[in-house]
Motif scaffolding. Structure first.
Motif, PDB file in Angstrom:
ATOM      1  N   GLY A   1       7.275  17.394 -23.917  1.00  0.00           N
ATOM      2  CA  GLY A   1       7.518  15.945 -23.005  1.00  0.00           C
ATOM      3  C   GLY A   1       7.443  14.328 -23.062  1.00  0.00           C
ATOM      4  O   GLY A   1       7.189  14.013 -22.839  1.00  0.00           O
ATOM      5  N   LEU A   2       8.306  14.722 -24.620  1.00  0.00           N
ATOM      6  CA  LEU A   2       8.631  13.439 -25.050  1.00  0.00           C
ATOM      7  C   LEU A   2      10.179  12.867 -25.383  1.00  0.00           C
ATOM      8  O   LEU A   2      11.364  14.058 -24.979  1.00  0.00           O
ATOM      9  CB  LEU A   2       8.000  13.445 -26.840  1.00  0.00           C
ATOM     10  CG  LEU A   2       6.958  14.099 -26.995  1.00  0.00           C
ATOM     11  CD1 LEU A   2       7.231  14.252 -28.858  1.00  0.00           C
ATOM     12  CD2 LEU A   2       5.849  12.733 -26.681  1.00  0.00           C
ATOM     13  N   SER A   3      10.256  11.808 -24.971  1.00  0.00           N
ATOM     14  CA  SER A   3      11.114  10.687 -24.864  1.00  0.00           C
ATOM     15  C   SER A   3      11.886  10.474 -26.322  1.00  0.00           C
ATOM     16  O   SER A   3      10.828  10.928 -27.476  1.00  0.00           O
ATOM     17  CB  SER A   3      11.438   9.791 -24.366  1.00  0.00           C
ATOM     18  OG  SER A   3      10.311   7.918 -25.153  1.00  0.00           O
ATOM     19  N   ARG A   4      13.091  10.186 -26.627  1.00  0.00           N
ATOM     20  CA  ARG A   4      13.266   9.876 -27.897  1.00  0.00           C
ATOM     21  C   ARG A   4      12.287   8.887 -28.213  1.00  0.00           C
ATOM     22  O   ARG A   4      12.125   8.659 -29.405  1.00  0.00           O
ATOM     23  CB  ARG A   4      15.025   9.619 -28.152  1.00  0.00           C
ATOM     24  CG  ARG A   4      15.538  10.795 -27.770  1.00  0.00           C
ATOM     25  CD  ARG A   4      16.902  10.659 -27.849  1.00  0.00           C
ATOM     26  NE  ARG A   4      18.565  11.713 -27.883  1.00  0.00           N
ATOM     27  CZ  ARG A   4      19.384  12.039 -28.040  1.00  0.00           C
ATOM     28  NH1 ARG A   4      20.085  11.147 -27.952  1.00  0.00           N
ATOM     29  NH2 ARG A   4      20.325  12.609 -27.459  1.00  0.00           N
ATOM     30  N   GLN A   5      12.403   8.051 -27.646  1.00  0.00           N
ATOM     31  CA  GLN A   5      11.481   6.790 -28.089  1.00  0.00           C
ATOM     32  C   GLN A   5      10.049   7.182 -28.554  1.00  0.00           C
ATOM     33  O   GLN A   5       9.664   6.582 -29.697  1.00  0.00           O
ATOM     34  CB  GLN A   5      11.398   5.564 -27.274  1.00  0.00           C
ATOM     35  CG  GLN A   5      10.487   4.463 -27.348  1.00  0.00           C
ATOM     36  CD  GLN A   5      12.067   3.504 -27.844  1.00  0.00           C
ATOM     37  OE1 GLN A   5      12.526   2.835 -27.320  1.00  0.00           O
ATOM     38  NE2 GLN A   5      11.802   3.088 -29.150  1.00  0.00           N
ATOM     39  N   ASP A   6       9.967   8.290 -28.171  1.00  0.00           N
ATOM     40  CA  ASP A   6       8.561   8.689 -28.301  1.00  0.00           C
ATOM     41  C   ASP A   6       8.140   8.681 -29.312  1.00  0.00           C
ATOM     42  O   ASP A   6       7.513   8.215 -29.934  1.00  0.00           O
ATOM     43  CB  ASP A   6       7.502   9.488 -27.198  1.00  0.00           C
ATOM     44  CG  ASP A   6       7.139   8.874 -25.761  1.00  0.00           C
ATOM     45  OD1 ASP A   6       7.196   7.426 -25.971  1.00  0.00           O
ATOM     46  OD2 ASP A   6       7.847   9.793 -24.727  1.00  0.00           O
ATOM     47  N   LEU A   7       8.817   9.673 -29.716  1.00  0.00           N
ATOM     48  CA  LEU A   7       9.328  10.693 -31.193  1.00  0.00           C
ATOM     49  C   LEU A   7       9.347   9.305 -32.131  1.00  0.00           C
ATOM     50  O   LEU A   7       9.236   9.289 -33.711  1.00  0.00           O
ATOM     51  CB  LEU A   7      10.326  11.776 -31.266  1.00  0.00           C
ATOM     52  CG  LEU A   7      10.056  12.208 -32.212  1.00  0.00           C
ATOM     53  CD1 LEU A   7       9.087  13.215 -32.677  1.00  0.00           C
ATOM     54  CD2 LEU A   7      11.582  13.867 -31.949  1.00  0.00           C
ATOM     55  N   ALA A   8      10.071   8.700 -31.674  1.00  0.00           N
ATOM     56  CA  ALA A   8      10.563   7.826 -32.960  1.00  0.00           C
ATOM     57  C   ALA A   8       9.490   6.819 -32.723  1.00  0.00           C
ATOM     58  O   ALA A   8       9.097   5.957 -34.256  1.00  0.00           O
ATOM     59  CB  ALA A   8      11.990   6.606 -32.131  1.00  0.00           C
ATOM     60  N   ASP A   9       8.746   5.754 -31.731  1.00  0.00           N
ATOM     61  CA  ASP A   9       7.403   5.285 -32.364  1.00  0.00           C
ATOM     62  C   ASP A   9       6.725   6.014 -32.945  1.00  0.00           C
ATOM     63  O   ASP A   9       6.434   5.195 -34.073  1.00  0.00           O
ATOM     64  CB  ASP A   9       6.984   4.929 -30.784  1.00  0.00           C
ATOM     65  CG  ASP A   9       7.792   4.475 -30.190  1.00  0.00           C
ATOM     66  OD1 ASP A   9       9.005   3.445 -30.483  1.00  0.00           O
ATOM     67  OD2 ASP A   9       7.600   4.080 -28.932  1.00  0.00           O
ATOM     68  N   ALA A  10       6.229   7.473 -32.940  1.00  0.00           N
ATOM     69  CA  ALA A  10       5.697   8.318 -33.705  1.00  0.00           C
ATOM     70  C   ALA A  10       6.046   8.657 -35.202  1.00  0.00           C
ATOM     71  O   ALA A  10       4.997   7.886 -36.311  1.00  0.00           O
ATOM     72  CB  ALA A  10       4.856   9.612 -33.298  1.00  0.00           C
ATOM     73  N   LEU A  11       7.280   8.368 -35.389  1.00  0.00           N
ATOM     74  CA  LEU A  11       8.165   7.957 -36.713  1.00  0.00           C
ATOM     75  C   LEU A  11       8.535   6.509 -37.229  1.00  0.00           C
ATOM     76  O   LEU A  11       8.784   7.110 -38.641  1.00  0.00           O
ATOM     77  CB  LEU A  11       9.107   9.238 -36.591  1.00  0.00           C
ATOM     78  CG  LEU A  11       8.750  10.373 -36.510  1.00  0.00           C
ATOM     79  CD1 LEU A  11      10.108  11.891 -35.896  1.00  0.00           C
ATOM     80  CD2 LEU A  11       8.044  11.321 -37.415  1.00  0.00           C
ATOM     81  N   GLY A  12       8.185   6.335 -36.760  1.00  0.00           N
ATOM     82  CA  GLY A  12       8.921   4.767 -36.885  1.00  0.00           C
ATOM     83  C   GLY A  12      10.123   4.481 -37.948  1.00  0.00           C
ATOM     84  O   GLY A  12      10.395   3.854 -38.386  1.00  0.00           O
TER      85      GLY A  12
END
Lengths: 87, 167
Positions: free
Chosen positions: A25-36
């Motif tokens: 249930g993650l957006s691309r933005q969520d994943l991007a934020d988590a990975l920097g």
């Protein structure tokens, strides 16, 4: 701008990032934020238009709590529907 | 897990202006920016020389000059953070995009300079006249070097990046 792996005659690296991201249930933005990274980079990765560095691949594996070979493969992954049908 | 890099955050601001354009619109602006300057110089030098006095040539030149500046600024502004940021401010794909933009720019720039030198060299031989290099000739060439040197990396990025909804 980054050429697709096939255009560079580089091997295509298949991945399950989109599947795992959606499953959690993650957006691309969520994943991007988590990975920097930039959210567009997640799109490029999911479409196989950009092959990640070893560091980013390991970060992704760590984030999803899976071995890196569960996320990336040199051969296409078996479709989920096929796995579910037990074929 | 790591936190977001500064430029990853900076390049995620709400797109506006050329950042919000489709790839087709962006390519039109890039083409305009690249073509406007030579047309401007040709009009500046050429219109009075061929005796076009009916059209107020100064107005034509001013419009072309404004077009050069505006389109050049738009392209320069496009993803300037991407085209001109240090490594630490970008993620690895953005670094690859930026490096590729500089490589492509260098190739284009060198190709244009070589073709230009070839044309001038062969041209002066064909017409059998010595090459006259004075300030009137050097000035537009210098400005072209400055303009395209600044513009090309952003232009390459602007030309190649996909539409936002594709990315």
């Amino acid at each position: 701008m980054v050429r697709r792996p096939t255009e560079r005659s580089e091997p295509v690296v298949h991945n399950r990032i989109a599947l795992l991201r959606t499953e959690r249930g993650l957006s691309r933005q969520d994943l991007a934020d988590a990975l920097g990274v930039n959210y567009q980079t997640i799109g490029y990765l999911e479409r196989g238009e950009y092959n990640p560095s070893l560091l980013l691949a390991l970060q992704l594996a760590e984030y999803f709590g899976l071995p890196v070979e569960a996320l990336f493969s040199r051969v296409p992954f078996t479709p989920l529907s096929t796995l579910l049908a037990g074929r | 897990m790591s936190t977001q890099s500064p430029a990853a955050a900076a390049t995620q601001r709400e797109p506006f202006g050329i950042d919000a354009m489709s790839r087709v619109q962006r390519r039109f602006v890039v083409a305009l920016a690249l073509v406007a300057y030579p047309v401007f110089v040709a009009a500046w030098l050429g219109l009075p020389a061929i005796g076009i006095e009916v059209i107020p040539w100064a107005v034509v030149v001013a419009v072309l000059g404004l077009g050069t500046v505006l389109s050049g600024f738009l392209v320069y502004a496009y993803r300037r953070r991407l085209a001109q940021s240090p490594d630490g401010d970008l993620d690895e794909r953005q670094v690859a995009v930026r490096d590729r933009a500089y490589l492509e720019s260098y190739r284009v720039f060198v190709a244009v300079v070589l073709v230009g030198l070839l044309v001038v060299g062969i041209g002066s031989d064909v017409v059998d006249r010595p090459l006259l290099v004075d300030f009137d000739v050097v000035q537009p060439v210098l400005w072209a070097g400055i303009l395209y040197g600044m513009l090309l990396p952003s232009a390459v990025v602007a030309w190649g990046e996909p539409d936002l909804d594709e990315a």
